[in-house]
Design a protein around this motif. Structure first.
Motif, short mmCIF file in Angstrom:
data_model
loop_
_atom_site.label_atom_id
_atom_site.label_comp_id
_atom_site.label_asym_id
_atom_site.label_seq_id
_atom_site.Cartn_x
_atom_site.Cartn_y
_atom_site.Cartn_z
N GLY A 31 32.03 45.82 37.07
CA GLY A 31 32.38 45.02 35.90
C GLY A 31 33.77 45.30 35.38
O GLY A 31 34.54 44.37 35.08
N ILE A 32 34.15 46.58 35.29
CA ILE A 32 35.49 46.95 34.80
C ILE A 32 36.57 46.44 35.74
O ILE A 32 37.65 46.03 35.30
CB ILE A 32 35.58 48.49 34.64
CG1 ILE A 32 34.79 48.94 33.41
CG2 ILE A 32 37.01 48.95 34.54
CD1 ILE A 32 35.34 48.44 32.10
N HIS A 33 36.29 46.45 37.03
CA HIS A 33 37.27 46.00 38.01
C HIS A 33 37.70 44.55 37.77
O HIS A 33 38.88 44.20 37.93
CB HIS A 33 36.69 46.14 39.43
CG HIS A 33 37.61 45.63 40.50
ND1 HIS A 33 38.73 46.32 40.90
CD2 HIS A 33 37.58 44.48 41.26
CE1 HIS A 33 39.35 45.64 41.85
NE2 HIS A 33 38.67 44.52 42.09
N PHE A 34 36.77 43.71 37.35
CA PHE A 34 37.06 42.29 37.19
C PHE A 34 37.40 41.87 35.75
O PHE A 34 37.80 40.72 35.53
CB PHE A 34 35.86 41.46 37.67
CG PHE A 34 35.66 41.49 39.16
CD1 PHE A 34 36.50 40.78 40.01
CD2 PHE A 34 34.64 42.26 39.72
CE1 PHE A 34 36.32 40.82 41.39
CE2 PHE A 34 34.45 42.30 41.10
CZ PHE A 34 35.29 41.58 41.94
N THR A 35 37.25 42.75 34.78
CA THR A 35 37.44 42.32 33.39
C THR A 35 38.55 43.05 32.64
O THR A 35 38.93 42.62 31.55
CB THR A 35 36.13 42.52 32.58
OG1 THR A 35 35.76 43.90 32.60
CG2 THR A 35 35.01 41.67 33.17
#
Length: 460
Positions: A183-187
């Motif tokens: 999630g952190i990678h894309f947001t």
């Protein structure tokens, strides 16, 4: 328009990752009896399973924040997630208690990299109008963790999934960390300060070594009948803490990076606030002793054990919500919180002494104590931060986090040591009643400190 369109999605993953840090403290307490049975572990080793995590977290939380400033919050948060992931797997598949203790230390390192990045990222990702809401969402995880840790721990231990028992309290971290990594990678972008500063690695190592040397004799002193050298080691830990403080002073004079701004510790009102925060976190002793008492003496299953602590956790969650509705000064609110802690724990001690088994009276007592904890926590944080200039707020926040964690560890260690060392000649009920009463007595120290803090505020 905010330039970070996915900021709320990023906050969800940041908060979920940070939630793991306090959750893992509460959930592991539920598994201590099962861990003891699996490894034939001693009481001292069980205390180390809890203490090493909190100590590592306390010593490195400021360092973790500095790394985020230096290399980017996304990178360090992700690194923390990976450390937490692999150390959780190492804990779950530990072949012996020593391996588990070492794995818990690395869990503490991972946890110290997670929480500092959240507040720093909120300042960057959200505009001033959105920040209060974002901070409130983040703050709520600590109250929820105390509830979720007990319930989830009890449920997982009772599940016996694929022949696993205590291992499940560590394995539950795996899907959460993987979800957050993705999630952190894309947001989220890798935000960091434009002015890059070096980090105080020597100070961080000196602090964690001194804290370990200070705590270990308290845990293991009873095992060695409090030999003279256990006190010598304890004194060494104190001397190393003094050495750390002097090292930070010398580093600041030479314009070198410091882990903790030593001038903050020369601010007497701020130090008094830190002491109150330190002492009210002795409440952590309850979460070590109560699950052990219920499972080992009363033979309660893990689910019932988790439910027994819900009154405290629920009130702990409600407490901060009541703050805005109570129109009283900060000092009166501190007295109120400490008063509820003292009365709640004192009543709980009496009920256990007289009845041995949990009762409605015990539930009411724990609810009052949890309400006191929930009231005093945000008040003390606001009071402490308000004493410090804005440019040093980050350092002050780090010291508050350290005070919370060291209070948790020291309180858990001392209260746990009293409980385990008196079981043999007092019996389980009286030993537990004494341990709970000690938590109440310690809060009286906070009352006198707040009295001194009030006098100081009238002078300025």
């Amino acid at each position: 328009m905010n330039i970070y369109p996915k900021r709320w999605q990023a906050l969800a993953y940041l908060t979920a990752g940070a939630f793991l840090s306090p959750l893992d403290y509460f959930i592991v307490n539920m598994a201590l009896p099962s861990i003891q049975e699996a490894f034939n572990a001693s009481d001292y080793q069980l205390q180390m399973v809890v203490a090493i995590y909190g100590l590592t977290y306390a010593a490195l939380v400021v360092f973790g924040g500095r790394l985020g400033d230096l290399y980017g919050r996304k990178k360090i948060f992700t690194l923390g997630l990976y450390l937490f992931l692999f150390s959780s797997l190492a804990c779950a598949f530990s072949p012996n208690i020593t391996f588990l203790i070492i794995s818990r230390m690395f869990q503490g390192v991972g946890a110290s990299f997670l929480a500092p990045q959240v507040l720093a990222s909120i300042r960057v990702l959200f505009n001033s109008g959105e920040q209060p809401k974002a901070v409130s969402i983040f703050s709520s995880v600590f109250g929820l963790a105390s509830v979720a840790g007990q319930l989830l721990g009890g449920f997982l231990l009772n599940l016996h999934w694929a022949s696993f028992s205590w291992e499940t309290v560590f394995l539950v971290n795996v899907p959460v960390t993987l979800l957050c990594i993705i999630g952190i990678h894309f947001t989220m972008d890798n935000n960091r300060e434009e002015k890059r500063q070096k980090t105080d690695v020597t100070g961080a190592l000196l602090l964690i070594i001194s804290l370990l040397i200070f705590i270990c004799p308290i845990i293991f002193g009873r095992k060695y009948h409090w030999a003279w050298w256990t006190f010598a080691i304890l004194l060494t830990g104190i001397l190393l803490l003094i050495l750390f403080y002097n090292f930070e002073i010398q580093s600041m004079r030479k314009n070198k990076p410091v882990l903790i701004d030593p001038t903050l510790l020369q601010n007497q009102p701020f130090v008094l606030c830190l002491l109150i925060i330190f002492f009210y976190n002795f409440t952590s002793g309850l979460f070590i002793c109560y699950p052990y008492y219920l499972q080992q003496f009363l033979n309660r299953n893990p689910v019932d054990t988790g439910l027994a602590i819900i009154p405290y956790g629920l009130a702990f969650f409600i407490g901060p919500l009541l703050i805005s509705r109570i129109k009283r000064s900060s000092h009166m609110m501190i007295y109120m919180g400490l008063g509820l802690l003292i009365s709640g724990f004192s009543m709980a001690s009496v009920f256990i002494y007289l009845q041995e088994k949990p009762s409605i009276g015990m539930d009411i007592s724990l609810f009052l104590a949890g309400l006191g904890h929930g009231i005093i926590m945000p008040v003390m944080m606001r009071e402490a931060i308000g004493l410090i200039s804005r440019e040093k707020a980050g350092q002050a926040s780090g010291l508050i986090s350290i005070s919370i964690q060291i209070g948790n560890v020291t309180g858990g260690t001392i209260i746990g040591t009293v409980f385990f060392s008196t079981i043999e000649f007092l019996g389980f009920p009286k030993a537990f009643a004494l341990a709970v009463l000690m938590v109440a007595i310690v809060q009286i120290v906070g009352v006198f400190i707040n009295k001194k803090l009030l006098k100081h505020s009238k002078l300025y």
